[in-house]
Motif scaffolding. Structure first.
Motif, PDB file in Angstrom:
ATOM      1  N   PHE A 182       7.849 -37.924 -27.479  1.00 43.29           N
ATOM      2  CA  PHE A 182       7.213 -38.194 -28.760  1.00 43.29           C
ATOM      3  C   PHE A 182       7.022 -39.710 -28.831  1.00 43.29           C
ATOM      4  O   PHE A 182       7.996 -40.446 -29.030  1.00 43.29           O
ATOM      5  N   LEU A 183       5.803 -40.170 -28.633  1.00 47.63           N
ATOM      6  CA  LEU A 183       5.528 -41.605 -28.579  1.00 47.63           C
ATOM      7  C   LEU A 183       5.901 -42.323 -29.876  1.00 47.63           C
ATOM      8  O   LEU A 183       6.436 -43.430 -29.841  1.00 47.63           O
ATOM      9  N   ARG A 184       5.629 -41.712 -31.004  1.00 52.30           N
ATOM     10  CA  ARG A 184       5.866 -42.378 -32.286  1.00 52.30           C
ATOM     11  C   ARG A 184       7.346 -42.517 -32.607  1.00 52.30           C
ATOM     12  O   ARG A 184       7.723 -43.300 -33.474  1.00 52.30           O
ATOM     13  N   ALA A 185       8.206 -41.783 -31.887  1.00 51.92           N
ATOM     14  CA  ALA A 185       9.656 -41.880 -32.086  1.00 51.92           C
ATOM     15  C   ALA A 185      10.347 -42.519 -30.887  1.00 51.92           C
ATOM     16  O   ALA A 185      11.577 -42.540 -30.804  1.00 51.92           O
ATOM     17  N   THR A 186       9.574 -43.046 -29.943  1.00 46.83           N
ATOM     18  CA  THR A 186      10.116 -43.708 -28.755  1.00 46.83           C
ATOM     19  C   THR A 186      10.066 -45.218 -28.968  1.00 46.83           C
ATOM     20  O   THR A 186       9.005 -45.791 -29.216  1.00 46.83           O
ATOM     21  N   HIS A 187      11.218 -45.849 -28.866  1.00 47.78           N
ATOM     22  CA  HIS A 187      11.365 -47.283 -29.150  1.00 47.78           C
ATOM     23  C   HIS A 187      10.584 -48.134 -28.149  1.00 47.78           C
ATOM     24  O   HIS A 187      10.499 -47.808 -26.962  1.00 47.78           O
ATOM     25  N   GLU A 188      10.048 -49.245 -28.634  1.00 46.02           N
ATOM     26  CA  GLU A 188       9.246 -50.147 -27.802  1.00 46.02           C
ATOM     27  C   GLU A 188      10.006 -50.693 -26.592  1.00 46.02           C
ATOM     28  O   GLU A 188       9.402 -51.040 -25.580  1.00 46.02           O
ATOM     29  N   LYS A 189      11.332 -50.776 -26.637  1.00 46.27           N
ATOM     30  CA  LYS A 189      12.113 -51.269 -25.487  1.00 46.27           C
ATOM     31  C   LYS A 189      11.951 -50.372 -24.269  1.00 46.27           C
ATOM     32  O   LYS A 189      12.226 -50.796 -23.139  1.00 46.27           O
ATOM     33  N   THR A 190      11.496 -49.147 -24.477  1.00 44.21           N
ATOM     34  CA  THR A 190      11.237 -48.239 -23.361  1.00 44.21           C
ATOM     35  C   THR A 190      10.220 -48.847 -22.404  1.00 44.21           C
ATOM     36  O   THR A 190      10.276 -48.615 -21.192  1.00 44.21           O
ATOM     37  N   LEU A 191       9.314 -49.644 -22.936  1.00 48.44           N
ATOM     38  CA  LEU A 191       8.260 -50.245 -22.111  1.00 48.44           C
ATOM     39  C   LEU A 191       8.805 -51.248 -21.103  1.00 48.44           C
ATOM     40  O   LEU A 191       8.099 -51.641 -20.175  1.00 48.44           O
ATOM     41  N   ASP A 192      10.075 -51.651 -21.249  1.00 46.33           N
ATOM     42  CA  ASP A 192      10.718 -52.494 -20.237  1.00 46.33           C
ATOM     43  C   ASP A 192      10.989 -51.702 -18.956  1.00 46.33           C
ATOM     44  O   ASP A 192      11.245 -52.287 -17.902  1.00 46.33           O
ATOM     45  N   TYR A 193      10.951 -50.367 -19.058  1.00 50.07           N
ATOM     46  CA  TYR A 193      11.316 -49.496 -17.941  1.00 50.07           C
ATOM     47  C   TYR A 193      10.187 -48.586 -17.481  1.00 50.07           C
ATOM     48  O   TYR A 193      10.163 -48.170 -16.323  1.00 50.07           O
ATOM     49  N   VAL A 194       9.291 -48.239 -18.398  1.00 44.11           N
ATOM     50  CA  VAL A 194       8.241 -47.268 -18.101  1.00 44.11           C
ATOM     51  C   VAL A 194       6.917 -47.780 -18.679  1.00 44.11           C
ATOM     52  O   VAL A 194       6.860 -48.106 -19.864  1.00 44.11           O
ATOM     53  N   PRO A 195       5.857 -47.829 -17.880  1.00 38.47           N
ATOM     54  CA  PRO A 195       4.556 -48.254 -18.404  1.00 38.47           C
ATOM     55  C   PRO A 195       4.032 -47.287 -19.477  1.00 38.47           C
ATOM     56  O   PRO A 195       4.232 -46.071 -19.378  1.00 38.47           O
ATOM     57  N   PHE A 196       3.352 -47.834 -20.458  1.00 37.95           N
ATOM     58  CA  PHE A 196       2.800 -47.026 -21.548  1.00 37.95           C
ATOM     59  C   PHE A 196       1.900 -45.903 -21.014  1.00 37.95           C
ATOM     60  O   PHE A 196       1.937 -44.782 -21.504  1.00 37.95           O
ATOM     61  N   GLU A 197       1.088 -46.210 -19.999  1.00 38.89           N
ATOM     62  CA  GLU A 197       0.150 -45.224 -19.455  1.00 38.89           C
ATOM     63  C   GLU A 197       0.874 -43.982 -18.927  1.00 38.89           C
ATOM     64  O   GLU A 197       0.356 -42.872 -19.027  1.00 38.89           O
ATOM     65  N   ILE A 198       2.054 -44.179 -18.373  1.00 43.11           N
ATOM     66  CA  ILE A 198       2.852 -43.042 -17.879  1.00 43.11           C
ATOM     67  C   ILE A 198       3.370 -42.239 -19.065  1.00 43.11           C
ATOM     68  O   ILE A 198       3.256 -41.008 -19.096  1.00 43.11           O
ATOM     69  N   LEU A 199       3.946 -42.918 -20.052  1.00 49.24           N
ATOM     70  CA  LEU A 199       4.462 -42.225 -21.234  1.00 49.24           C
ATOM     71  C   LEU A 199       3.355 -41.430 -21.918  1.00 49.24           C
ATOM     72  O   LEU A 199       3.574 -40.291 -22.367  1.00 49.24           O
ATOM     73  N   GLN A 200       2.181 -42.019 -22.004  1.00 50.57           N
ATOM     74  CA  GLN A 200       1.050 -41.385 -22.671  1.00 50.57           C
ATOM     75  C   GLN A 200       0.708 -40.040 -22.030  1.00 50.57           C
ATOM     76  O   GLN A 200       0.344 -39.090 -22.728  1.00 50.57           O
ATOM     77  N   LYS A 201       0.846 -39.942 -20.717  1.00 49.53           N
ATOM     78  CA  LYS A 201       0.556 -38.691 -20.013  1.00 49.53           C
ATOM     79  C   LYS A 201       1.556 -37.588 -20.367  1.00 49.53           C
ATOM     80  O   LYS A 201       1.263 -36.408 -20.175  1.00 49.53           O
ATOM     81  N   PHE A 202       2.727 -37.966 -20.874  1.00 51.39           N
ATOM     82  CA  PHE A 202       3.783 -37.000 -21.211  1.00 51.39           C
ATOM     83  C   PHE A 202       3.909 -36.794 -22.720  1.00 51.39           C
ATOM     84  O   PHE A 202       4.845 -36.152 -23.182  1.00 51.39           O
ATOM     85  N   ALA A 203       2.962 -37.319 -23.483  1.00 52.32           N
ATOM     86  CA  ALA A 203       3.068 -37.308 -24.945  1.00 52.32           C
ATOM     87  C   ALA A 203       2.867 -35.921 -25.543  1.00 52.32           C
ATOM     88  O   ALA A 203       1.891 -35.235 -25.242  1.00 52.32           O
ATOM     89  N   ILE A 204       3.799 -35.544 -26.405  1.00 57.18           N
ATOM     90  CA  ILE A 204       3.671 -34.329 -27.202  1.00 57.18           C
ATOM     91  C   ILE A 204       2.782 -34.622 -28.409  1.00 57.18           C
ATOM     92  O   ILE A 204       2.010 -33.774 -28.840  1.00 57.18           O
ATOM     93  N   ASP A 205       2.903 -35.806 -28.940  1.00 59.24           N
ATOM     94  CA  ASP A 205       2.177 -36.209 -30.150  1.00 59.24           C
ATOM     95  C   ASP A 205       0.963 -37.090 -29.818  1.00 59.24           C
ATOM     96  O   ASP A 205       0.676 -38.053 -30.511  1.00 59.24           O
TER      97      ASP A 205
END
Length: 181
Positions: A136-159
């Motif tokens: 859930f991108l809207r509930a995932t803290h911005e510090k996650t981007l220190d470990y995972v690129p946004f483009e990757i997270l976006q591909k796994f987004a439920i929301d």
């Protein structure tokens, strides 16, 4: 990005190294985290899960339902996920049993379909193994981007629809601001 760093700084999963230059918001993770924390979209962090399976237990390092983080959260419990059996089996196979309750840590044990704040490094490790749960991108803290690129997270987004709407609204606000300047 064929692989992303499962652990920042090259440490193993049990040794969470925080870079010296990494800044922390001193308010992160206290009483009202949504007021001071941002998600990976740059908008206010939403609650991930405040009551797992009616146990009265909220997710997150602070057990307040938010994937907020701070100095004490060395594991960076910042990724809001919906767990799958495939992911739970993988996590157990690498030494992190998330299915078994641990009451002393207010941990209810997870089942398929539960929503939980996962360590960013564990999510990256699961991604690299092809076992990452959706987020859930809207509930995932911005510090996650220190470990995972946004483009990757976006591909796994439920929301993804809601996230796209939030990004469009931000773009509109930027355009209005540019006209003013």
């Amino acid at each position: 990005h064929p692989f992303i760093k499962a652990v920042k700084g090259g440490k193993n999963d049990d040794d969470y190294d925080v870079d010296d230059d990494e800044e922390m918001d001193f308010l992160d993770g206290i009483a009202n985290p949504e007021a001071v924390s941002s998600n990976v979209l740059g908008t206010p962090l939403l609650c991930c899960c405040a009551n797992v399976r009616d146990t009265g237990i909220g997710t997150g390092f602070y057990r307040n339902g938010f994937c907020s983080t701070g100095e004490q959260d060395l594991g960076r419990h910042t990724v809001c996920v919906q767990v799958t059996e495939k992911f739970l089996e993988f996590s157990k196979s690498v030494g992190n049993d998330l299915s078994t309750p641990v009451p002393e840590y207010m941990f209810p044990g997870l089942k398929e379909g539960d929503v939980w704040c996962l360590c960013a490094q564990r999510w990256a490790q699961a991604f690299n193994a092809g076992k990452a749960p959706r987020v859930f991108l809207r509930a995932t803290h911005e510090k996650t981007l220190d470990y995972v690129p946004f483009e990757i997270l976006q591909k796994f987004a439920i929301d993804s629809d809601e996230a796209e709407q939030a990004l469009n609204e931000l773009d509109e606000q930027r355009k209005k601001l540019e006209k003013l300047l």
